[in-house]
Design a protein around this motif. Structure first.
Motif, short mmCIF file in Angstrom:
data_model
loop_
_atom_site.label_atom_id
_atom_site.label_comp_id
_atom_site.label_asym_id
_atom_site.label_seq_id
_atom_site.Cartn_x
_atom_site.Cartn_y
_atom_site.Cartn_z
N VAL A 146 0.86 -1.18 0.00
CA VAL A 146 0.00 0.00 0.00
C VAL A 146 0.90 1.23 0.00
CG1 VAL A 146 -1.80 1.29 1.20
CG2 VAL A 146 -1.80 -1.22 1.28
N VAL A 147 0.80 2.04 -1.05
CA VAL A 147 1.60 3.27 -1.15
C VAL A 147 0.72 4.43 -0.71
CG1 VAL A 147 3.07 4.68 -2.63
CG2 VAL A 147 2.78 2.24 -3.14
N VAL A 148 1.21 5.20 0.25
CA VAL A 148 0.40 6.26 0.87
C VAL A 148 0.78 7.62 0.31
CG1 VAL A 148 -0.22 7.39 3.04
CG2 VAL A 148 0.17 4.91 2.99
N GLN A 149 -0.22 8.29 -0.25
CA GLN A 149 -0.06 9.67 -0.71
C GLN A 149 -0.64 10.62 0.33
OE1 GLN A 149 1.22 10.93 -3.95
NE2 GLN A 149 1.27 12.71 -2.60
N ILE A 150 0.17 11.57 0.79
CA ILE A 150 -0.31 12.59 1.72
C ILE A 150 -0.96 13.71 0.91
CG2 ILE A 150 0.30 14.17 3.59
CD1 ILE A 150 0.85 11.24 4.26
N ASP A 155 5.83 16.57 -3.05
CA ASP A 155 7.18 16.03 -3.25
C ASP A 155 7.22 14.50 -3.23
OD1 ASP A 155 8.09 18.59 -3.47
OD2 ASP A 155 8.83 18.72 -1.42
N PHE A 156 6.09 13.88 -3.46
CA PHE A 156 6.00 12.42 -3.43
C PHE A 156 4.84 12.02 -4.33
CE2 PHE A 156 4.38 8.44 -1.54
CZ PHE A 156 5.54 7.69 -1.49
N PRO A 258 12.68 8.34 0.70
CA PRO A 258 13.08 9.75 0.70
C PRO A 258 12.31 10.53 -0.35
CG PRO A 258 14.79 8.39 -0.29
CD PRO A 258 13.79 7.45 0.30
N THR A 259 12.01 11.77 -0.05
CA THR A 259 11.24 12.61 -0.96
C THR A 259 12.18 13.56 -1.70
OG1 THR A 259 10.93 14.36 0.67
CG2 THR A 259 9.36 12.53 0.69
N MET A 260 11.60 14.44 -2.47
CA MET A 260 12.38 15.55 -3.02
C MET A 260 13.03 16.28 -1.85
SD MET A 260 12.11 15.87 -6.40
CE MET A 260 12.19 17.60 -6.84
#
Length: 452
Positions: A146-150, A155-156, A258-260
Motif C-alpha cells: 500500500v503506497v500512501v499519498q499525503i 514532493d512524493f 526519501p522525498t524531493m
C-alpha cells in the motif's frame, strides 16, 4: 587559531574524519559551508553495487580483492579491504549507539530498497524503517503493498511508484495499490498547494495528537500483513521516535522513501553526526568556506622533487585570522558542492588549485547521450593523489593534506553504488594517515632534539 586537525568539508566524509580524529584525542575543527549532499540522499549507506563495467555485485566482500586488482584506480584499492570494512563497521556502531540503528543482511550481501521512483536499488546499510529486500528478489515474502499519498504534499508521487512497482516481474503476484490520506495540521499552515515540504510535515508530527490521528488513518487502509510505503516525513533529524510511535500504535510494517529535498533520512544522519562531533569536543565552523591556503617547501624532505606543507588556511569569515593545524583533511565534495569546478577548457579544484587526475579535452568529460548505458566520464574525475591520499600541487606532494570523499577521482559513485562507502572509508583512512603522519613528525622532532 591552532588545531591538531582541521577538516575542510561537512559531508559524510568530513564528519567521519572529524569524529575519528576526536576519537584519537586530537583537537579538531570542521569547516562546513552549509547543507551537505546528505539533504539530497537516501539515508542508506552504499558500499559497492556494480563494477565500472556494469556487472551486478551481490556480496562485496567476496569479490573485493578481485575488484581492486581489476580496477586499481578506484579509491577502495588505496584504502584496502580490511580498512573499508573496518570503517563501515565503526560507522554503523557509532550511529546505532547514537540512536540511528543501521543494519545489513546477515549473509553479507547487499539488499534492495524501494526508491522514490518505484524502482529497486542495491545498498549495504539501511535505517530501521527501510524494508530490506533480498538481492534474489524471487525470495521476497511480500503479499500486498500500500503506497500512501499525503494530500497536498507534492514532493512524493504515490501513483508513479505504484505504476513502476507493477512493472517488476517478481511482484506479479503482489497486490499493489495507492491511497490518499490527510494530515490535519496541514490546514492551518498551508497557503498554497506546493508550499509545504517534508521538514514542515515533520514539525507538524512532533505533536502527539497529530501522530495519533495519523495512526488511526493508517490502520484504516492497511493490515499488519501489508508493506506500507510512506514518504519520509517524520523525525527531527535526531531520532526515529515518531515512526516508532506510529508502529506501536498500528503494528504496521513501514517502508520509508526519501522525498524531493530535503530528505529526512539524510538529515537524520547529518544532524546525528553534528551532535556527536560537538559533544565530543570538536569545533564546528558552520556557514564558512575556505578560500585559500599558504603552501611552503618542506625542509625535512631531501628527495629531488621535494614536498610541500600546508601552513595555514583562510576562510571567508576569518580572512584576517588564518587557521593553522599540524594536518588537514580535504573533504570538499565534488561538482555538486563546488568542490570541483569545470571551466570551458579545464577542470579545477578551486581552493588550492590541486592537480587533477585528468587533463584531457572537454569533449572527453561527458557522453553526448545523457542516459547512455555507460556512465558520464566527469563523475570519475577528481583530485590526483598518492597512495596515502596526499594531493599534489604542480607535481609536488602536499604531505600534511589528505583528501577524502567525492573530490577523489577514479570512481563513479552513482553507477557503481559506492558513494557513501567511499566517503566513510576514505574519511576514516585519511584520519588514520593523519595520525600516522603526526606520529612520524613527533618522532622526527624528538630525534632532532636529542641530536642537538
Amino acid at each position: 587559531m591552532k588545531f591538531d586537525s582541521i577538516i575542510i568539508g561537512g559531508g559524510i566524509a568530513g564528519y567521519t574524519a572529524g569524529l575519528r580524529s576526536l576519537e584519537a584525542g586530537l583537537k579538531t575543527a570542521i569547516i562546513s559551508n552549509g547543507q551537505s549532499a546528505l539533504h539530497f540522499s537516501s539515508g542508506s549507506i552504499d558500499l559497492l553495487s556494480h563494477t565500472p563495467t556494469g556487472k551486478v555485485i551481490r556480496n562485496p566482500a567476496t569479490i573485493f580483492n578481485q575488484f581492486t586488482d581489476e580496477f586499481p584506480d578506484h579509491p577502495y584499492s588505496k584504502v584496502g579491504k580490511e580498512t573499508v570494512f573496518e570503517s563501515l563497521e565503526w560507522y554503523k556502531n557509532l550511529l546505532t549507539t547514537a540512536g540511528i540503528p543501521l543494519t545489513q543482511q546477515d549473509n553479507g550481501e547487499n539488499h534492495l530498497r524501494i526508491t522514490p521512483l518505484g524502482t529497486l536499488k542495491s545498498t549495504w546499510l539501511s535505517q530501521p524503517y527501510v524494508q530490506q529486500l533480498p538481492m534474489r528478489l524471487t525470495e521476497h515474502a511480500i503479499t500486498r503493498i500500500v503506497v500512501v499519498q499525503i494530500n497536498d504534499f507534492r514532493d512524493f508521487n504515490a501513483k508513479m511508484i505504484t505504476d513502476n512497482l507493477l512493472q517488476i516481474p517478481e511482484f506479479k503476484n503482489v497486490e499493489i495499490t495507492h491511497t490518499n490520506i490527510s494530515i490535519d495540521g496541514f490546514s492551518g499552515l498551508k497557503r498554497n498547494a506546493c508550499e509545504l515540504r517534508s521538514i514542515d510535515i515533520a514539525r507538524i508530527l512532533s505533536n502527539e495528537n497529530e501522530v495519533e490521528a495519523l495512526a488511526v488513518k493508517l490502520k484504516a487502509i492497511a493490515t499488519p500483513d501489508d508493506l506500507v510505503i510512506l514518504p519520509a516525513i517524520t523525525g527531527d533529524g535526531m531520532g526515529l521516535s515518531v515512526l516508532n510511535k506510529l508502529h506501536a500504535l498500528t503494528n504496521l510494517t513501514f517502508h520509508e522513501v526519501p522525498t524531493m529535498p530535503p530528505s529526512m533520512l539524510g538529515i537524520r544522519l547529518e544532524e546525528t553526526m553534528i551532535d556527536l562531533f560537538i559533544k565530543a569536543g570538536g569545533m564546528l565552523l558552520k556557514g564558512d568556506q575556505v578560500t585559500h591556503g599558504d603552501m611552503a617547501e618542506d625542509d625535512s624532505c631531501h628527495n629531488s622533487n621535494g614536498e610541500l606543507t600546508l601552513k595555514r588556511i583562510y576562510t571567508r569569515n576569518l580572512e584576517s585570522m588564518p587557521l593553522t593545524a599540524d594536518n588537514y583533511i580535504f573533504a570538499s565534495g565534488s561538482f555538486f558542492n563546488k568542490g570541483l569546478i569545470a571551466h570551458h577548457d579545464k577542470l579545477q579544484e578551486p581552493v588550492f588549485n590541486l592537480d587533477m587526475n585528468s587533463t584531457q579535452a572537454r569533449n572527453t568529460w561527458y557522453n553526448p547521450q545523457f542516459f547512455a548505458v555507460n556512465s558520464q566520464p566527469f563523475l570519475s574525475l577528481g583530485i590526483k593523489t598518492n597512495h596515502n591520499f596526499n594531493p599534489m600541487l604542480a607535481g609536488k606532494v602536499v604531505n600534511n593534506l589528505f583528501c577524502a570523499g567525492s573530490n577523489l577521482g577514479g570512481y563513479d559513485p552513482i553507477a557503481q553504488g559506492c558513494g557513501s562507502g567511499v566517503a566513510i572509508s576514505t574519511g576514516y583512512h585519511a584520519a588514520n594517515q593523519l595520525l600516522q603522519h603526526t606520529k612520524n613528525s613527533h618522532s622526527k622532532h624528538l630525534t632532532s632534539d636529542s641530536l642537538a
